[in-house]
Design a protein around this motif. Structure first.
Motif, PDB file in Angstrom:
ATOM      1  N   ALA A   1       0.831  -1.206   0.000  1.00 19.14           N
ATOM      2  CA  ALA A   1       0.000   0.000   0.000  1.00 19.14           C
ATOM      3  C   ALA A   1       0.867   1.257   0.000  1.00 19.14           C
ATOM      4  CB  ALA A   1      -0.926  -0.005   1.210  1.00 19.14           C
ATOM      5  N   GLN A   2       1.965   1.234   0.739  1.00 22.73           N
ATOM      6  CA  GLN A   2       2.855   2.395   0.756  1.00 22.73           C
ATOM      7  C   GLN A   2       3.506   2.581  -0.606  1.00 22.73           C
ATOM      8  OE1 GLN A   2       6.439   2.742   0.667  1.00 22.73           O
ATOM      9  NE2 GLN A   2       6.249   4.926   1.012  1.00 22.73           N
ATOM     10  N   GLY A   3       3.868   1.495  -1.260  1.00 19.29           N
ATOM     11  CA  GLY A   3       4.459   1.588  -2.589  1.00 19.29           C
ATOM     12  C   GLY A   3       3.472   2.100  -3.619  1.00 19.29           C
ATOM     13  N   GLU A   4       2.239   1.666  -3.523  1.00 22.35           N
ATOM     14  CA  GLU A   4       1.210   2.115  -4.461  1.00 22.35           C
ATOM     15  C   GLU A   4       0.876   3.586  -4.257  1.00 22.35           C
ATOM     16  OE1 GLU A   4      -0.198   0.547  -7.041  1.00 22.35           O
ATOM     17  OE2 GLU A   4       1.158  -1.111  -6.651  1.00 22.35           O
ATOM     18  N   ALA A   5       1.017   4.077  -3.048  1.00 21.59           N
ATOM     19  CA  ALA A   5       0.710   5.481  -2.775  1.00 21.59           C
ATOM     20  C   ALA A   5       1.659   6.414  -3.521  1.00 21.59           C
ATOM     21  CB  ALA A   5       0.770   5.755  -1.279  1.00 21.59           C
ATOM     22  N   SER A   6       2.845   5.916  -3.863  1.00 21.89           N
ATOM     23  CA  SER A   6       3.815   6.763  -4.562  1.00 21.89           C
ATOM     24  C   SER A   6       3.526   6.866  -6.056  1.00 21.89           C
ATOM     25  CB  SER A   6       5.226   6.243  -4.339  1.00 21.89           C
ATOM     26  OG  SER A   6       5.385   4.991  -4.969  1.00 21.89           O
ATOM     27  N   TYR A   7       2.515   6.157  -6.553  1.00 24.44           N
ATOM     28  CA  TYR A   7       2.189   6.194  -7.968  1.00 24.44           C
ATOM     29  C   TYR A   7       0.980   7.072  -8.263  1.00 24.44           C
ATOM     30  CZ  TYR A   7       5.560   2.519  -8.675  1.00 24.44           C
ATOM     31  OH  TYR A   7       6.715   1.810  -8.721  1.00 24.44           O
ATOM     32  N   GLY A   8       0.755   8.077  -7.450  1.00 26.03           N
ATOM     33  CA  GLY A   8      -0.356   8.989  -7.682  1.00 26.03           C
ATOM     34  C   GLY A   8      -0.074   9.940  -8.834  1.00 26.03           C
ATOM     35  N   ALA A   9      -1.111  10.581  -9.309  1.00 28.77           N
ATOM     36  CA  ALA A   9      -0.976  11.489 -10.450  1.00 28.77           C
ATOM     37  C   ALA A   9      -0.060  12.664 -10.130  1.00 28.77           C
ATOM     38  CB  ALA A   9      -2.352  11.999 -10.872  1.00 28.77           C
ATOM     39  N   ALA A  10      -0.166  13.217  -8.928  1.00 29.90           N
ATOM     40  CA  ALA A  10       0.675  14.359  -8.565  1.00 29.90           C
ATOM     41  C   ALA A  10       2.139  13.966  -8.528  1.00 29.90           C
ATOM     42  CB  ALA A  10       0.235  14.916  -7.215  1.00 29.90           C
ATOM     43  N   ASN A  11       2.438  12.770  -8.062  1.00 25.17           N
ATOM     44  CA  ASN A  11       3.823  12.320  -8.008  1.00 25.17           C
ATOM     45  C   ASN A  11       4.376  12.097  -9.409  1.00 25.17           C
ATOM     46  OD1 ASN A  11       6.229  11.525  -6.933  1.00 25.17           O
ATOM     47  ND2 ASN A  11       5.575   9.461  -6.467  1.00 25.17           N
ATOM     48  N   ILE A  12       3.582  11.547 -10.297  1.00 26.63           N
ATOM     49  CA  ILE A  12       4.032  11.330 -11.678  1.00 26.63           C
ATOM     50  C   ILE A  12       4.320  12.662 -12.356  1.00 26.63           C
ATOM     51  CG2 ILE A  12       3.360  10.406 -13.917  1.00 26.63           C
ATOM     52  CD1 ILE A  12       3.994   8.265 -11.851  1.00 26.63           C
ATOM     53  N   VAL A  13       3.446  13.643 -12.166  1.00 29.58           N
ATOM     54  CA  VAL A  13       3.664  14.966 -12.752  1.00 29.58           C
ATOM     55  C   VAL A  13       4.935  15.585 -12.183  1.00 29.58           C
ATOM     56  CG1 VAL A  13       2.739  17.304 -12.888  1.00 29.58           C
ATOM     57  CG2 VAL A  13       1.245  15.352 -13.284  1.00 29.58           C
ATOM     58  N   ALA A  14       5.154  15.435 -10.878  1.00 29.40           N
ATOM     59  CA  ALA A  14       6.365  15.984 -10.258  1.00 29.40           C
ATOM     60  C   ALA A  14       7.618  15.312 -10.815  1.00 29.40           C
ATOM     61  CB  ALA A  14       6.297  15.811  -8.750  1.00 29.40           C
ATOM     62  N   GLN A  15       7.567  14.013 -11.060  1.00 25.75           N
ATOM     63  CA  GLN A  15       8.720  13.319 -11.624  1.00 25.75           C
ATOM     64  C   GLN A  15       9.003  13.770 -13.053  1.00 25.75           C
ATOM     65  OE1 GLN A  15       7.951   9.144 -11.177  1.00 25.75           O
ATOM     66  NE2 GLN A  15       8.286   9.181  -8.969  1.00 25.75           N
ATOM     67  N   PHE A  16       7.964  13.966 -13.848  1.00 25.80           N
ATOM     68  CA  PHE A  16       8.157  14.469 -15.204  1.00 25.80           C
ATOM     69  C   PHE A  16       8.758  15.873 -15.193  1.00 25.80           C
ATOM     70  CE2 PHE A  16       5.012  11.302 -16.889  1.00 25.80           C
ATOM     71  CZ  PHE A  16       5.893  10.719 -17.774  1.00 25.80           C
ATOM     72  N   GLU A  17       8.286  16.706 -14.275  1.00 29.68           N
ATOM     73  CA  GLU A  17       8.819  18.067 -14.207  1.00 29.68           C
ATOM     74  C   GLU A  17      10.282  18.061 -13.768  1.00 29.68           C
ATOM     75  OE1 GLU A  17       7.813  22.405 -12.256  1.00 29.68           O
ATOM     76  OE2 GLU A  17       6.369  20.770 -12.071  1.00 29.68           O
ATOM     77  N   THR A  18      10.613  17.195 -12.819  1.00 28.73           N
ATOM     78  CA  THR A  18      12.003  17.086 -12.389  1.00 28.73           C
ATOM     79  C   THR A  18      12.888  16.626 -13.548  1.00 28.73           C
ATOM     80  OG1 THR A  18      11.280  16.538 -10.165  1.00 28.73           O
ATOM     81  CG2 THR A  18      13.537  16.008 -10.712  1.00 28.73           C
ATOM     82  N   PHE A  19      12.418  15.642 -14.294  1.00 27.05           N
ATOM     83  CA  PHE A  19      13.181  15.165 -15.450  1.00 27.05           C
ATOM     84  C   PHE A  19      13.299  16.252 -16.509  1.00 27.05           C
ATOM     85  CE2 PHE A  19      13.505  13.038 -19.569  1.00 27.05           C
ATOM     86  CZ  PHE A  19      14.662  12.312 -19.359  1.00 27.05           C
ATOM     87  N   PHE A  20      12.238  17.024 -16.690  1.00 35.17           N
ATOM     88  CA  PHE A  20      12.261  18.105 -17.675  1.00 35.17           C
ATOM     89  C   PHE A  20      13.298  19.158 -17.305  1.00 35.17           C
ATOM     90  CE2 PHE A  20      10.640  22.283 -19.062  1.00 35.17           C
ATOM     91  CZ  PHE A  20      10.688  22.086 -20.430  1.00 35.17           C
ATOM     92  N   LEU A  21      13.413  19.452 -16.012  1.00 29.95           N
ATOM     93  CA  LEU A  21      14.352  20.488 -15.579  1.00 29.95           C
ATOM     94  C   LEU A  21      15.782  19.978 -15.497  1.00 29.95           C
ATOM     95  CD1 LEU A  21      12.244  22.220 -12.793  1.00 29.95           C
ATOM     96  CD2 LEU A  21      12.725  23.065 -15.083  1.00 29.95           C
ATOM     97  N   ALA A  22      15.995  18.753 -15.005  1.00 34.06           N
ATOM     98  CA  ALA A  22      17.345  18.267 -14.754  1.00 34.06           C
ATOM     99  C   ALA A  22      17.852  17.291 -15.805  1.00 34.06           C
ATOM    100  CB  ALA A  22      17.403  17.609 -13.378  1.00 34.06           C
TER     101      ALA A  22
END
Length: 89
Positions: free
Chosen positions: A50-71
């Motif tokens: 359940a803790q692992g699945e919580a990290s796959y939310g939409a907000a987290n995915i968007v944040a990861q894409f933005e981090t990849f876009f910047l760095a």
């Protein structure tokens, strides 16, 4: 800014519903352990999943894409070393 009756209704109805649900379900939760792992009925595997699945939310995915876009790929390369650090922690 003046709030009309519909604005107050939009504010009060969800808060009231959340409050009623909290009051109704309060008797089932006696401690933090009850809340976090369903009175230990869930077991270690289910809680970890359940803790692992919580990290796959939409907000987290968007944040990861933005981090990849910047760095770029550099951030992903250094992130691999972060896994080694967490292994020792």
């Amino acid at each position: 800014m003046l709030m009309t009756w519909i604005d107050w209704l939009i504010l009060i109805v969800p808060l009231t519903l959340v409050g009623l649900v909290a009051l109704k379900t309060r008797k089932y939760t006696r401690s933090v352990a009850d809340f976090m792992s369903a009175s230990r009925v869930a077991g270690r595997y289910l809680v970890a999943t359940a803790q692992g699945e919580a990290s796959y939310g939409a907000a987290n995915i968007v944040a990861q894409f933005e981090t990849f876009f910047l760095a770029g790929f550099t951030f992903a390369w250094w992130l691999n070393f972060n896994n080694v650090v967490w292994l020792f922690i």
